[in-house]
Structure formats: structure tokens, C-alpha cells
Design an enzyme around this catalytic site. Sequence first.
Site, PDB file in Angstrom:
ATOM      1  N   ASP A 200       0.870  -1.169   0.000  1.00  0.00           N
ATOM      2  CA  ASP A 200       0.000   0.000   0.000  1.00  0.00           C
ATOM      3  C   ASP A 200       0.916   1.232   0.000  1.00  0.00           C
ATOM      4  O   ASP A 200       2.109   1.135   0.298  1.00  0.00           O
ATOM      5  CB  ASP A 200      -0.885  -0.044   1.245  1.00  0.00           C
ATOM      6  CG  ASP A 200      -1.708   1.216   1.422  1.00  0.00           C
ATOM      7  OD1 ASP A 200      -2.280   1.703   0.425  1.00  0.00           O
ATOM      8  OD2 ASP A 200      -1.766   1.728   2.561  1.00  0.00           O
ATOM      9  N   ASP A 202      -0.288   5.002   0.963  1.00  0.00           N
ATOM     10  CA  ASP A 202      -0.568   5.964   2.035  1.00  0.00           C
ATOM     11  C   ASP A 202      -0.401   5.323   3.414  1.00  0.00           C
ATOM     12  O   ASP A 202      -0.972   4.261   3.690  1.00  0.00           O
ATOM     13  CB  ASP A 202      -1.981   6.513   1.905  1.00  0.00           C
ATOM     14  CG  ASP A 202      -2.165   7.362   0.650  1.00  0.00           C
ATOM     15  OD1 ASP A 202      -1.232   7.392  -0.172  1.00  0.00           O
ATOM     16  OD2 ASP A 202      -3.235   7.973   0.493  1.00  0.00           O
TER      17      ASP A 202
END
Length: 416
Positions: A200, A202
Site C-alpha cells: 500500500d 498511504d
Amino acid sequence: MSASQIPPATAVPGDDTPTLLIKIFGKDRPGITAGLFDTLAAYSLDVVDIEQVVTRGRITLCALVTAPPPTGRHGSAEGELRATVHSWAESLHLQAEIISGRGDNRPRGTGRSIVTVLGHPLTAESTAAIAAAITGTGGNIDRIFRLAKYPVTAVEFAVSGAETSPLRTALATQAALLGVDIAVVAAGLHRRAQRLVVMDVDSTLIQDEVIELFAAHAGCEDQVAEVTAAAMRGELDFEQSLHARVELLAGLDESVVDKVRSEVRLTPGARTLIRTLKRLGYQVGVVSGGFTQVTDDLQERLGLDFASANTLEVVDGKLTGRVTGEIVDRAGKARLLRRFAAEAGVPLAQTVAIGDGANDLDMLNAAGLGVAFNAKPVVREAAHTAVNVPFLDTVLYLLGITREEVEAADTQADEG
């Protein structure tokens, strides 16, 4: 018959073959291992097993060898060997212990796992509880090895006699109680195979939430942050929350993209993680519920093999408040992991996924190893393992890579 004339022992000892376990302890210095085996060479012994470890300058050297036949200059070659080894050890101010027995190590139990423990710090209390939990599942600790001493203490346990799944369940409970991070993976050749790591973006690869950086320029940061937090907790449908947040960005000038890119802060250890994985032949990708306007830049800067995210629509130099193309949501991230794995030619079982939010859960569960990185409680509880220290490169320890290996590779690159 002289010691040099003693006939060689059986090359592959069976359960009844007499063997000697020779243990040497003391202050480490160059030449100890060579000296011991040079001493043993006079007896034409076969080496069955060797283990050596040095801890704070103290060596523990264990050698399992076939015992000499019961003949020698004084009627006992074994007695002569014992006296010779003890004399050699004393001359170097070392201690020696020699234990008679038969055969090799007992066969290890079925079920082989690697348990990696990250502590900051790693206490005696937590180590005792982890060892007890392993024993409680029927497992036996065959070997312990330190992977790193900073920024966390990372220790690897090789365990046999317990299946990976129940061992992981038992140790997950201990990890939560003790405040340490524990990863349990099946041992085997696949652990050393080329892999794919997908992250991922963020709050994982970077410290920020990209949409909040955009929102700060639009003057609606608080509103966006509130919706983002609810979505990451799994309280809102991701796609609906994405559209709601992006609508607030309508009218922003396209030039804000460069400003946001410059504001993005990589997570500590991110560059080290990616650089080391690439040196090992791993392929690395990112999937994000954020925006290609940022992930494309990260892909170029970090040399990533794969990247996919949502795309902010821009018309006449302005953000429209809409996204284009297929939405990268919770299910989309898992689909992309599978797609990247197929393109990389890596079985899904040899993939590693790293994320922090509820929209990463499908991806974490689909991967061979799912790592919850400083994640929300719902994610920590569902992932294979959790890392709760702020250094992304600690994931390397879960793959069996040591801090010394990382630093040595960096030094060689600098010198090259």
C-alpha cells in the site's frame, strides 16, 4: 597402533554408531575452529555435524564426530582423544566438554516453521512466553539466530514438530499480550525463492495520506481527514468515501500535483527496503487507493516494477472532482496483487503484501505473507503478522534477511 594409523570410522553413522559431541567454550579468537579440527584430524574421524556461534566475543563451538575404534596406544583411542582435546583447549584458556553417545541428532518432528520476533526492546519475559507458547503447540526450537540488533532486536527461531497455522494462531495471541511483533511462516525452499512484494502507499510506503495533502491546498483538510479515517476503520464503503472526498477537490489547479509530490514523505526505511529487495532479485510494486499523479512519480523515483492507483480527472488544467478508470478499492487491490504476480511469474504463495488499512485486508489475506504495518486494530487482527515499529525495512527480517547483510550490500555498492 598409533593414532595416525587408526582406521577411519563409518562415513554415515546410523542410530547405533558411537559418536562424540565435543563442545568448546571461551574467548573467541582466530584459529579456534581450525585448531580443534587439526587436533581431531590425527584420529581420522568423520564430522557429522558442526554448530558455532559467537556472542559478545565468546565462542561456543560444537562438533559431533564419529568415535574412534576402541584401540589406541594405551588401549583406548577415545581416552587418548579426550586427553588431547582437553590439553589443546587448556593451552588456549578454553573449556572443553566431551559427551559420548550414539548416532546423529534425533529426527526432527514433522511441520517446519520459521518464527521471527521483533522487539523494541525484546525482554526476557517476552522471550520466555514465546518459547513456552511454541512448546505448548508441540513445537521444538531447533535453532535461534539474531537477525538484527537495531533499530529493533530481531530474532529468528527455527521450529519443528508443529504445523504453521496453529503455531501462528498461538503466537499471535502472545504478540498482542507482550507488545512484540511475531511472524510465522512455513520453512522450505520457497522462502529463498524469488518473490514479489506489493505495498500500500498511504501510511505504508509514505507517511502521508495523499488525498489529505491535496485537501490542504483546497482548504478542506479536516473534512477529508474525517472521511478518510472512517474509511480506513472499515466504517464506510471505500468507493463512496473516495468519490465524496475527491468532489471536495474540484477546481484545484493542476499545478498542485507538483506541490503534493514535493510534500510526500517516505516512511523511514522505505528506500532501504526497496533497494535491498531489488538487489535480491525481488520484484516490487505498489497499489493505492490514492492517485496515479503521485504513484507514477514514486515508481520512477524508487525503481518500482509495478504501480496502480486511481486517477484524478483533469480538464482544462483543473481537477474536476472526479476519478477516471477502474476504482482501486479493497477488492481491486487483491486483484492487482494477483495480476502483478502473474506478470512477474511468481506464485501467489510467494508474494508478500504490506498495508495498514481495512481496504488492504483482501490483499493481505490473498498473499503468501500479509504484513499489517502500523495498522488499525481490525487489520492487525486479520493479517498473518503485524509490524508496529515505524521502520519499513524491518519487513526484511521477516524474510530472513539480516541487518549485517543489508549494510554489507550498501557498503559494497558505495565502494563500487
